[in-house]
Design an enzyme around this catalytic site. Structure first.
Site, PDB file in Angstrom:
ATOM      1  N   GLU A  50       0.807  -1.229   0.000  1.00 44.14           N
ATOM      2  CA  GLU A  50       0.000   0.000   0.000  1.00 44.14           C
ATOM      3  C   GLU A  50       0.834   1.271   0.000  1.00 44.14           C
ATOM      4  O   GLU A  50       0.408   2.310  -0.516  1.00 44.14           O
ATOM      5  CB  GLU A  50      -0.959   0.032   1.193  1.00 44.14           C
ATOM      6  CG  GLU A  50      -2.117  -0.947   1.095  1.00 44.14           C
ATOM      7  CD  GLU A  50      -1.793  -2.311   1.664  1.00 44.14           C
ATOM      8  OE1 GLU A  50      -0.602  -2.587   1.951  1.00 44.14           O
ATOM      9  OE2 GLU A  50      -2.725  -3.122   1.824  1.00 44.14           O
ATOM     10  N   PHE A 112     -11.381  -6.824  14.295  1.00 48.51           N
ATOM     11  CA  PHE A 112     -10.326  -7.303  13.413  1.00 48.51           C
ATOM     12  C   PHE A 112     -10.013  -6.229  12.368  1.00 48.51           C
ATOM     13  O   PHE A 112     -10.922  -5.694  11.735  1.00 48.51           O
ATOM     14  CB  PHE A 112     -10.779  -8.599  12.725  1.00 48.51           C
ATOM     15  CG  PHE A 112      -9.781  -9.108  11.725  1.00 48.51           C
ATOM     16  CD1 PHE A 112      -8.501  -9.492  12.134  1.00 48.51           C
ATOM     17  CD2 PHE A 112     -10.099  -9.200  10.389  1.00 48.51           C
ATOM     18  CE1 PHE A 112      -7.568  -9.952  11.217  1.00 48.51           C
ATOM     19  CE2 PHE A 112      -9.169  -9.657   9.461  1.00 48.51           C
ATOM     20  CZ  PHE A 112      -7.902 -10.039   9.875  1.00 48.51           C
ATOM     21  N   GLN A 113      -8.748  -5.926  12.216  1.00 49.12           N
ATOM     22  CA  GLN A 113      -8.263  -4.910  11.268  1.00 49.12           C
ATOM     23  C   GLN A 113      -8.871  -3.537  11.509  1.00 49.12           C
ATOM     24  O   GLN A 113      -9.137  -2.788  10.574  1.00 49.12           O
ATOM     25  CB  GLN A 113      -8.489  -5.366   9.822  1.00 49.12           C
ATOM     26  CG  GLN A 113      -7.667  -6.611   9.504  1.00 49.12           C
ATOM     27  CD  GLN A 113      -7.545  -6.912   8.033  1.00 49.12           C
ATOM     28  OE1 GLN A 113      -8.451  -6.654   7.269  1.00 49.12           O
ATOM     29  NE2 GLN A 113      -6.413  -7.488   7.648  1.00 49.12           N
ATOM     30  N   LYS A 162     -17.359  -0.433   6.273  1.00 48.65           N
ATOM     31  CA  LYS A 162     -17.841  -1.436   5.322  1.00 48.65           C
ATOM     32  C   LYS A 162     -19.363  -1.391   5.140  1.00 48.65           C
ATOM     33  O   LYS A 162     -19.868  -1.470   4.016  1.00 48.65           O
ATOM     34  CB  LYS A 162     -17.411  -2.825   5.791  1.00 48.65           C
ATOM     35  CG  LYS A 162     -17.708  -3.912   4.773  1.00 48.65           C
ATOM     36  CD  LYS A 162     -17.021  -5.220   5.139  1.00 48.65           C
ATOM     37  CE  LYS A 162     -17.271  -6.266   4.043  1.00 48.65           C
ATOM     38  NZ  LYS A 162     -16.564  -7.525   4.315  1.00 48.65           N
TER      39      LYS A 162
END
Ligand SMILES: Cc1ncc(C[n+]2csc(CCOP(=O)(O)OP(=O)(O)O)c2C)c(N)n1
Lengths: 570, 163
Positions: A50, A112-113, A162
């Site tokens: 990235e 998570f993340q 998301k």
């Protein structure tokens, strides 16, 4: 039309006429990648890390007048992007970075993340947003592009959870944007401009000093016109190279730590200094108190009021778009009769030419061992000075800036502010995609290139025939130089051991690799890279003099005129 | 020199951390910072008490102005202005101290707003030095707790900070 948040993101990019998005997928951006897949207008370049996505978007922006766009996932995707964002921020590069975030309900749950991307990037963006409602996506992206490219440009990050990318709403792209808290000044104050012109006309030892602001404002033409009209000497900083043609007589080379003797002396002993889109950086003026010892009037044109009188007191501040202000200065000069005093300016030029006569850029070439300066000069010759040149950070960066003469803006791409090793190849990728018909070369060192070496794979996938010129000295050369000069020659961890065979490595990725050991082979190898292998990525691995240093040099904490001109001065 | 900077800022989440982050990142002092929404709920008003040379204060106001969400910035201490701060002090009040504390509070035009058989809560508004003086007048051994709001400021007369 009712669309998902992800579809809206892509539609917004289409509306902004985005050609390329540089990115890397992951869980939080799966919907966005899905929307990307189902259209063709916006093309995606899959990088291998990235950091490189952001650098490549940055290189794309630097080599054009457009906004660079990168797309990364949440958590590690975003943290990997941070170096790229900070690099762009330090050089005021217009970019939009879209990052995925964990679903709204999971934010703050140590999901998570999950990282606080907006929090982590806050100090190194022009602005950032967390979009919590699908209905805000379009307006937020519109604002992001607007903020990125207006005023003092910079990277803007949009963090999208998301679930927001999955929710649906009616899509309409706002045509106009207005923000009551953000109204950058464009036109300069005409009274101040008049004062500035008057000062310039009365100057006895005038000097023009310009920076990246000229390039960013696309004002090279205006700068050139004004400089010729006045007949004054001019210097361009590392970020401003190409703002004025380097092959012109009035150009004195770069100023600063590794600037020319004539540029530094003229800066220091000028009685009127016109600073344009430059910020009196510590690498440019040396010790501020030493710089202030000589009395001089300073005119400073900048879009960002906070850059004015920050490190050096300014007599005539002009806040505004550099291009507009320069145009106004030209108008005022051309509409009046008054011209600079020819005797005074001629006398000043006599002095400047005397300084230039020191020939501070001369170096001892060799038949035995390749000198890095010689490689850069040959690259300049072979490409007719017409290539886009990117660099990494270190000695090779300085040699590139010193010996490749840039006559046009947006041809020289480097990390001036943050000094990020690893930008060279991604910059070249972005520049090549933006300018497919131009030759693109990356001048690098064996340490810097390894910071993003994985991008050789991206270059293969997207057929990017860039030419990598590795000035391989088997040292962290710039570190070694400082250790030699200021740390009693104790070369602590500056030796690069266990280097790969770069030519073979390039071949392993499916490219062409050429190792060059002798000075007599330098030109031939470069020619081969640009002719026989025009359409290939060529990795030229030049084995250069290990102990060559960059001169002239102004030591940190010293005054601009206290220069070491060559090894003999030590 | 001490300065009181007032600003209007969009009432967005994260706006406060942009301001406080700016001060810490650039090494500027914050003596106090107060913030609350204005009569227009989309905007907050902040009062920052800081100190520094003229050059630093100039940079502070320029840097604040540069923040995208900041609508307006003024250094209200550049001209006639009023500063007020609110303080609540919980004081141990038993025996003869009760009468003494009450008297001191009256002198300072403070109000006792909570009473138990062992303590008072005293409310006092004024400028910083008045609040400091009140604290100085109370036996430190009796002070159980103090809380101060930080300074709120406003220009006198025609000087108005508004969009
Ligand atoms: C990411 C990063 N880490 C460390 C540095 C510090 N640094 C500046 S120049 C340099 C050495 C670069 O070596 P190389 O790429 O081989 O170039 P050379 O100086 O030898 O030309 C280092 C380590 C940096 N600029 N960037």
């Amino acid at each position: 039309m009712v669309l998902t948040g992800a579809e809206i993101v892509i539609r917004c990019l289409q509306e902004e006429k985005v050609e390329y998005v540089f990115g890397y997928p992951g869980g939080a951006v799966l919907y966005i990648y899905d929307a990307l897949f189902q259209q063709e207008a916006v093309r995606h370049v899959l990088v291998r890390h990235e950091q490189a996505a952001v650098h490549a978007a940055d290189g794309y922006a630097r080599s054009t007048e457009k906004v660079g766009v990168a797309l990364v996932t949440s958590g590690p995707g975003a943290t990997n992007a941070v170096t790229g964002i900070a690099t762009a921020f330090c050089d005021s590069i217009p970019m939009v970075i879209i990052s995925g975030q964990v679903p709204t309900a999971a934010i703050g749950q140590d999901a998570f993340q999950e990282v606080d991307t907006v929090g982590i990037t806050r100090p190194c963006v022009k602005h950032n947003f967390l979009v919590k409602d699908v209905r805000d996506i379009a307006a937020t992206i519109k604002k992001a592009f607007y903020l990125a490219k207006t005023g003092r440009p910079g990277p803007v990050l949009v963090d999208i959870p998301k679930d927001v990318s999955m929710h649906k709403c009616e899509f309409e792209y706002p045509k106009e944007i207005s923000m009551r808290s953000y109204n950058p000044v464009v036109k300069g104050h005409s009274g101040q401009i008049k004062k500035a012109v008057q000062l310039l006309l009365e100057a006895k030892r005038p000097m023009i000093y310009t920076g990246g602001g000229v390039v960013l404002a696309n004002a090279a033409e205006q700068l050139t016109k004004l400089t010729r009209l006045l007949g004054f000497p001019i210097t361009n900083t590392l970020m401003g190279l190409g703002g004025y043609p380097a092959s012109d007589r009035q150009y004195l080379g770069m100023p600063g730590m590794h600037g020319t003797y004539e540029a530094n002396m003229s800066m220091h002993y000028s009685d009127v200094l016109l600073a344009v889109g430059a910020r009196f950086d510590d690498r440019v003026i040396g010790l501020p108190s030493h710089f202030a010892e000589e009395p001089r009037k300073i005119i400073h044109i900048d879009i960002d009021p906070s850059s004015i009188s920050k490190r050096v007191k300014v007599d005539v501040p002009i806040v505004g778009d550099v291009k507009e202000v320069l145009e106004e200065m030209i108008r005022q000069l051309e509409s009046g009769e008054a011209r600079p005093n020819p005797e005074a300016v001629a006398a000043w030029w006599k002095q400047v030419e005397e300084w230039r006569g020191r020939n501070c850029m001369a170096y001892k070439n060799s038949d035995e061992i390749i000198k890095p300066q010689f490689v850069v000069q040959k690259l300049w010759e072979v490409t007719g000075g017409e290539a886009i040149v990117t660099s990494d950070v270190g000695q090779h960066q300085m040699w590139a800036a010193q010996y490749y003469r840039f006559d046009k803006p947006r041809r020289w791409l480097n990390s001036g502010g943050l000094g990020t090793m690893g930008v060279g190849m991604p910059y070249a990728m972005g520049a090549k995609l933006a300018n497919p018909d131009m030759p693109v070369a990356c001048i690098t060192g064996e340490a810097s290139i390894q910071m993003n070496i994985q991008e050789l794979s991206t270059c293969k996938q997207f057929r990017l025939p860039i030419k990598i010129c590795n000035l391989n000295n088997r040292y962290l050369g710039m570190v070694r130089q400082w250790q030699q000069l200021f740390h009693g020659q104790r070369y602590s961890e500056s030796y690069m051991d266990s280097l790969p065979d770069f030519a073979k490595l390039a071949e392993a990725y499916g490219h062409v690799g050429i190792r060059v050991d002798k000075p007599c082979d330098v030109e031939g190898a470069i020619r081969e890279a640009f002719t026989t292998h025009k359409n290939d990525l060529v990795f030229l691995d030049f084995q250069i003099d290990q102990t060559e240093n960059v001169y002239p040099m102004v030591q940190g904490g010293k005054g601009l005129t206290e220069m070491i001109l060559s090894a003999e001065d030590l | 020199m001490r300065h009181v900077i007032s600003l209007l800022i969009e009432n967005e989440s994260g706006a406060l951390s942009r301001v406080s982050g700016l001060f810490s990142a650039r090494g500027y002092n914050i003596e106090s910072l107060t913030v609350a929404p204005t009569e227009d709920a989309s905007m907050s008003r902040m009062t920052i008490v800081t100190s520094g040379s003229d050059d630093i204060i100039e940079q502070i106001t320029k840097q604040l102005n540069k923040l995208i969400e900041v609508v307006k910035v003024v250094d209200i201490s550049e001209a006639a202005h009023i500063e007020r701060e609110l303080m609540l002090v919980k004081i141990r009040a038993t025996g003869k101290d009760r009468e003494e504390i009450k008297r001191t509070a009256d002198i300072f035009r403070a109000r006792i707003i909570d009473v138990t058989d062992a303590s008072y809560v005293v409310e006092l508004t004024g400028n910083q030095s008045k609040l400091d003086a009140f604290i100085g007048a109370i036996d430190p051994a009796l002070i159980l707790e103090t809380v101060r709001s930080g300074v709120c400021g406003i220009g006198r007369g025609d000087r108005v900070l508004k969009l």
